[in-house]
Design a protein around this motif. Structure first.
Motif, PDB file in Angstrom:
ATOM      1  N   ARG A 125     -83.638  27.015  33.469  1.00  0.00           N
ATOM      2  CA  ARG A 125     -83.959  28.014  34.484  1.00  0.00           C
ATOM      3  C   ARG A 125     -84.112  27.340  35.844  1.00  0.00           C
ATOM      4  O   ARG A 125     -84.707  26.266  35.957  1.00  0.00           O
ATOM      5  CB  ARG A 125     -85.263  28.749  34.141  1.00  0.00           C
ATOM      6  CG  ARG A 125     -85.262  29.484  32.817  1.00  0.00           C
ATOM      7  CD  ARG A 125     -84.105  30.451  32.644  1.00  0.00           C
ATOM      8  NE  ARG A 125     -84.028  31.471  33.649  1.00  0.00           N
ATOM      9  CZ  ARG A 125     -84.315  32.757  33.440  1.00  0.00           C
ATOM     10  NH1 ARG A 125     -84.729  33.164  32.253  1.00  0.00           N
ATOM     11  NH2 ARG A 125     -84.173  33.646  34.406  1.00  0.00           N
ATOM     12  N   LYS A 184     -76.528  32.803  40.343  1.00  0.00           N
ATOM     13  CA  LYS A 184     -77.388  33.791  41.002  1.00  0.00           C
ATOM     14  C   LYS A 184     -77.977  33.229  42.294  1.00  0.00           C
ATOM     15  O   LYS A 184     -78.001  33.915  43.333  1.00  0.00           O
ATOM     16  CB  LYS A 184     -78.508  34.212  40.049  1.00  0.00           C
ATOM     17  CG  LYS A 184     -79.467  35.248  40.624  1.00  0.00           C
ATOM     18  CD  LYS A 184     -80.538  35.606  39.608  1.00  0.00           C
ATOM     19  CE  LYS A 184     -81.528  36.615  40.184  1.00  0.00           C
ATOM     20  NZ  LYS A 184     -82.586  36.957  39.185  1.00  0.00           N
ATOM     21  N   ASP A 212     -78.149  31.211  36.185  1.00  0.00           N
ATOM     22  CA  ASP A 212     -79.168  31.045  37.222  1.00  0.00           C
ATOM     23  C   ASP A 212     -78.591  30.375  38.466  1.00  0.00           C
ATOM     24  O   ASP A 212     -78.895  30.765  39.600  1.00  0.00           O
ATOM     25  CB  ASP A 212     -80.338  30.213  36.687  1.00  0.00           C
ATOM     26  CG  ASP A 212     -81.396  31.063  36.004  1.00  0.00           C
ATOM     27  OD1 ASP A 212     -81.060  32.195  35.605  1.00  0.00           O
ATOM     28  OD2 ASP A 212     -82.544  30.605  35.864  1.00  0.00           O
ATOM     29  N   ARG A 261     -77.433  29.828  30.260  1.00  0.00           N
ATOM     30  CA  ARG A 261     -78.523  30.307  31.105  1.00  0.00           C
ATOM     31  C   ARG A 261     -78.568  29.537  32.424  1.00  0.00           C
ATOM     32  O   ARG A 261     -78.780  30.119  33.487  1.00  0.00           O
ATOM     33  CB  ARG A 261     -79.849  30.168  30.343  1.00  0.00           C
ATOM     34  CG  ARG A 261     -81.112  30.350  31.180  1.00  0.00           C
ATOM     35  CD  ARG A 261     -81.103  31.617  31.996  1.00  0.00           C
ATOM     36  NE  ARG A 261     -80.949  32.797  31.171  1.00  0.00           N
ATOM     37  CZ  ARG A 261     -80.672  33.999  31.664  1.00  0.00           C
ATOM     38  NH1 ARG A 261     -80.488  34.153  32.968  1.00  0.00           N
ATOM     39  NH2 ARG A 261     -80.551  35.031  30.865  1.00  0.00           N
TER      40      ARG A 261
END
Length: 513
Positions: free
Chosen positions: A249, A312, A309, A305
């Protein structure tokens, strides 16, 4: 050299009108194709033969079904019942879907694009399940007798930004082609987006890290110093974080990541000073277990993931860059461990940024890793940090430093020739410490031994050797955040002789170009 939708390519043979979009797409597909075959140690011919042979059992089982227009369409017919928040379509039967590859700038744009679909029947082709919302599907809608998807139609009309979450989507080529057509014609949302034209210019710039922990503090003084040294570019460096080297993350730290409002104000102030602006988001490790871990060694446990991220975060800063008139955006910096291991992720990231931002794109590769990235052809300019170790002598003379830079020049010229493009330096700096030339990247080398003269000599050597280098597209001097002064041991130039050395270099460059 010529530029097509922000992608630089060498001038060459005569090309037919209309080939441009195809070539833009083909470049990234070549990279993906190479990764499918040669990346695993197989020769391309062997990989192609294996793919051909793998088709025979399928053909035998299927009995060679008829191809072309006569083949029955197995995609289910669906009817759109309504539009829900989040650009979600509700189908009769209760299925909720989103159109793959589309991201709307506002609810108003989503309504404008999607409401005409309500009450109509389409063919539905599911592509993926939303990672964060398992009950939500993403895919393509097709009109009954149309080959192009509704997704591509909306992109070509300029009704949405382009963004794919997976690099495996078969729809990638057609959607990206639609995007290029909308960009080129400046349709819809692209009508007022500033678009980069031609090759990127020569860079005379300063790097400013946005490191203040208090959002009330501004960066006006630092930006004025960048202007006063003779620069015409300010590279704004901002930080986002992973908790550990293997974390998946990416987060913003409220105390260390610059707030959007301050970032936008800083960009406005820089442009008010007459500076062009480059924006570089970088990933730092919040808690490192040892001295060996840094962003060049990231190893996320959940790569899917991590890349979601990362995409994004970059798309967010691409929006800020577009709205603020930023001329150059970096897609990353010194992510050495990720450049080679995930070759399919980079073309998708770059395409997603092209899908919402019209300026130039680049990447800042580590000074000892410039030959690894396979995606240079998708970017507008080739950037690398310049922390080259010049000598092993902590008391090196100017002549020794000149000889060190001569070796570096030869190396960089080879890189430029191999890529058939100029290169520029994204970070050129030396801490004001004894022995800085032996490890310019190490700001902890000799913090108790300030040596501004060595810093100045390093810049003098660079100027003597590189001032007239035709393959060099400029340099950004690192760093203008710290205060400087004769006892300062940081990279700052203010209050040191290095300031005047760099100012003279920038003046010479301005006269030459």
């Amino acid at each position: 050299m010529s530029v097509l939708f922000g992608i630089v390519r060498p001038a060459g043979r005569m090309e037919r009108p209309g080939d441009e979009n195809t070539r833009c797409f083909r470049k990234s597909r070549e990279i993906e194709a190479e990764s499918d075959s040669t990346w695993k140690g197989e020769g391309r011919k062997r990989a192609e033969m294996r793919k051909i042979l793998s088709l025979f059992p399928c053909l035998l089982l299927l009995g060679f079904p008829p191809q072309g227009p006569g083949r029955a369409d197995s995609r289910p017919l669906v009817r759109v019942k309504g539009v829900q928040p989040g650009a979600t379509l509700l189908l009769e039967g209760g299925l909720r879907i989103r159109l793959l590859g589309l991201e709307f700038p506002s609810p108003e744009w989503a309504k404008k694009a999607l409401e005409p679909l309500v009450g109509r029947e389409f063919r539905w082709q599911e592509e993926e399940v939303d990672v964060d919302r398992p009950k939500l599907r993403r895919g393509l809608l097709f009109r009954k007798k149309a080959e192009d998807s509704v997704n591509a139609e909306l992109l070509e009309q300029g009704l949405a930004w382009f963004r794919l979450r997976s690099g495996r989507d078969k729809a990638f080529p057609s959607l990206r082609m639609a995007l290029f057509r909308a960009r080129g014609a400046k349709k819809g949302i692209w009508n007022k987006v500033p678009m980069a034209r031609g090759n990127p210019p020569f860079f005379r710039g300063g790097v400013l890290g946005l490191y203040y922990k208090e959002s009330r503090l501004d960066y006006h003084k630092q930006l004025r110093r960048i202007r006063d040294i003779g620069a015409d570019w300010a590279l704004l460096l901002l930080t986002v974080f992973v908790p550990k080297v293997d974390s998946s993350r990416i987060v913003k730290d409220p105390n260390r990541t610059v707030q959007d409002a301050r970032l936008k104000e800083t960009i406005r102030y820089a442009k008010g000073l007459g500076l062009k602006v480059a924006l570089m988001p970088i990933v730092l490790i919040k808690e490192s277990d040892n001295d060996e871990d840094w962003r060049g060694t990231l190893r996320p446990k959940d790569p899917i993931r991590f890349w979601l991220d990362y995409d994004k975060q970059l798309c967010h800063y691409a929006d800020v860059a577009r709205e603020s008139g930023v001329e150059l955006l970096f897609i990353g910096s010194e992510l050495c461990s990720l450049e080679e291991k995930y070759p399919k992720a980079w073309p998708r990231i770059i395409a997603n940024l092209r899908g919402r931002y019209g300026g130039w794109l680049s990447y800042s590769v580590n000074w000892d890793h410039y030959d690894v990235p396979r995606f240079w052809g998708l970017l507008d300019c080739v950037g690398l940090t310049a922390y080259f170790e010049l000598t092993e002598n902590k008391k090196a003379s100017l002549q020794e430093l000149v000889e060190g830079w001569k070796k570096v020049r030869k190396e960089l010229e080879g890189v430029s020739k191999a890529l058939e493009r100029p290169v520029f330096l994204t970070e050129l700096g030396y801490p004001s410490q004894e022995g800085a030339n032996t490890a310019p990247w190490n700001y902890l080398l000799a913090k108790d031994k300030p040596d501004p003269e060595e810093q100045a000599r390093c810049f003098e050597a660079f100027a003597k050797v590189m001032k007239d280098a035709k393959f060099l597209q400029g340099a950004f001097i690192f760093d203008f955040f710290e205060e400087g002064g004769s006892e300062d041991t940081t990279y700052a130039l203010w209050g040191k002789r290095a300031w005047w050395v760099v100012r003279d270099l920038f003046r010479d460059w301005a006269k030459q170009r």
